[in-house]
Write a protein that holds these residues in place. Structure first.
Motif, short mmCIF file in Angstrom:
data_model
loop_
_atom_site.label_atom_id
_atom_site.label_comp_id
_atom_site.label_asym_id
_atom_site.label_seq_id
_atom_site.Cartn_x
_atom_site.Cartn_y
_atom_site.Cartn_z
N LYS A 99 1.02 -0.79 -0.11
CA LYS A 99 -0.11 -0.08 -0.04
C LYS A 99 0.94 1.17 -0.38
O LYS A 99 1.88 1.41 0.72
CB LYS A 99 -0.68 -0.35 1.51
CG LYS A 99 -1.99 -1.19 0.94
CD LYS A 99 -2.41 -1.17 2.53
CE LYS A 99 -3.85 -1.63 2.84
NZ LYS A 99 -4.67 -1.76 3.47
N SER B 107 -2.92 3.54 -12.79
CA SER B 107 -2.93 3.31 -11.53
C SER B 107 -3.75 1.43 -10.85
O SER B 107 -3.86 1.23 -11.39
CB SER B 107 -4.29 4.07 -10.62
OG SER B 107 -4.68 3.73 -9.48
N ILE B 108 -3.25 1.09 -10.30
CA ILE B 108 -3.30 -0.27 -10.22
C ILE B 108 -4.19 -0.66 -8.71
O ILE B 108 -4.35 -1.75 -7.91
CB ILE B 108 -2.21 -1.61 -9.92
CG1 ILE B 108 -1.09 -0.78 -9.01
CG2 ILE B 108 -0.87 -1.30 -10.99
CD1 ILE B 108 -0.11 -1.76 -8.46
N GLY B 109 -4.65 0.04 -8.34
CA GLY B 109 -5.50 0.68 -6.90
C GLY B 109 -4.99 0.51 -6.46
O GLY B 109 -3.99 1.48 -5.63
N VAL B 110 -5.27 0.69 -4.40
CA VAL B 110 -5.03 1.22 -3.28
C VAL B 110 -4.09 0.31 -2.82
O VAL B 110 -3.21 0.31 -1.88
CB VAL B 110 -6.17 1.26 -2.33
CG1 VAL B 110 -7.04 2.39 -3.03
CG2 VAL B 110 -7.54 -0.53 -1.96
N SER B 111 -3.85 -1.55 -3.28
CA SER B 111 -2.94 -2.57 -2.85
C SER B 111 -3.53 -3.55 -3.72
O SER B 111 -4.05 -3.65 -4.73
CB SER B 111 -3.92 -3.47 -1.11
OG SER B 111 -5.26 -3.59 -1.76
N LYS C 8 7.81 2.74 -9.93
CA LYS C 8 6.59 2.41 -9.28
C LYS C 8 7.60 2.87 -8.05
O LYS C 8 8.16 3.41 -7.46
CB LYS C 8 7.04 0.77 -8.77
CG LYS C 8 8.09 0.55 -8.19
CD LYS C 8 8.00 -1.40 -8.41
CE LYS C 8 9.10 -2.52 -8.13
NZ LYS C 8 9.93 -1.25 -6.08
N GLY D 225 -4.16 6.09 -0.47
CA GLY D 225 -3.89 6.32 -2.06
C GLY D 225 -3.92 5.11 -2.95
O GLY D 225 -3.78 4.06 -2.75
N ASN D 226 -3.93 5.66 -4.28
CA ASN D 226 -3.48 4.60 -5.27
C ASN D 226 -2.41 4.60 -5.15
O ASN D 226 -1.33 5.16 -5.52
CB ASN D 226 -4.27 4.60 -6.73
CG ASN D 226 -5.87 4.59 -6.35
OD1 ASN D 226 -6.41 3.60 -6.29
ND2 ASN D 226 -6.78 5.23 -7.38
N TYR D 227 -1.56 3.17 -5.60
CA TYR D 227 -0.41 2.24 -6.49
C TYR D 227 -0.23 3.09 -7.44
O TYR D 227 -0.79 2.42 -8.40
CB TYR D 227 -0.16 1.28 -5.61
CG TYR D 227 0.92 0.97 -5.83
CD1 TYR D 227 2.59 1.44 -4.94
CD2 TYR D 227 1.70 0.77 -7.23
CE1 TYR D 227 3.55 0.79 -4.70
CE2 TYR D 227 3.13 0.29 -6.98
CZ TYR D 227 4.04 -0.01 -5.94
OH TYR D 227 5.28 0.26 -5.57
N SER D 228 0.96 3.54 -8.01
CA SER D 228 0.41 4.30 -9.80
C SER D 228 1.72 4.03 -10.41
O SER D 228 3.23 4.66 -9.86
CB SER D 228 -0.21 5.59 -9.85
OG SER D 228 -1.47 5.86 -9.60
#
Length: 141
Positions: free
Chosen positions: A53, A97-101, A133, A58-61
């Motif tokens: 995370k 963005s791959i989402g929050v986790s 990343k 927030g989002n992981y981008s």
């Protein structure tokens, strides 16, 4: 331990730089790649034991970086998406963005689709583009 891999089994670590061959007449067309984002070293049993995370939420981008802006390929020639079909409507140069986790293990691997559309008119091999990343925090699931 979270890395990009070049195969779905997450055995071949991606070196970090896209190497593209391009021709002056653009006859190579768009070049598509698929990478898999996973942590298989920390979770060899593939049981989803860890989550990645962003600190503070927030989002992981992923972002596209150009080591030599103004020469060779530019970030605006690159599209990223979570599916192959998503590349068609992806915004060139935009973060993905791959989402929050993300969940560890091979079964938690997230496919990252990349398309390079050549705008360079001189023949050669470009190695200045890379996927970046951010540093996230790992938590027990």
């Amino acid at each position: 331990m979270w890395k990009l891999y070049t195969d779905a089994a997450c055995t071949q670590v991606f070196g970090g730089t896209l190497s593209t061959v391009h021709y002056s007449d653009h006859s190579e067309g768009s070049l598509d790649y698929v990478f898999y984002f996973a942590d298989v070293e920390r979770d060899p049993a593939d049981n989803g034991a860890y989550l990645l995370k962003m600190p503070g939420g927030g989002n992981y981008s992923f972002t596209i970086e150009d080591a030599t802006p103004g020469s060779g390929h530019e970030t605006t020639e690159i599209k990223t998406a979570l599916t192959s079909a998503g590349l068609d409507n992806a915004v060139p140069g935009a973060a993905l963005s791959i989402g929050v986790s993300a969940t560890s293990g091979v079964t938690g691997a997230i496919p990252i689709h990349v398309r390079v559309t050549n705008a360079v008119t001189s023949a050669g091999v470009s190695v200045e583009l890379s996927l970046r990343k951010p540093e996230g925090r790992v938590y027990a699931a």
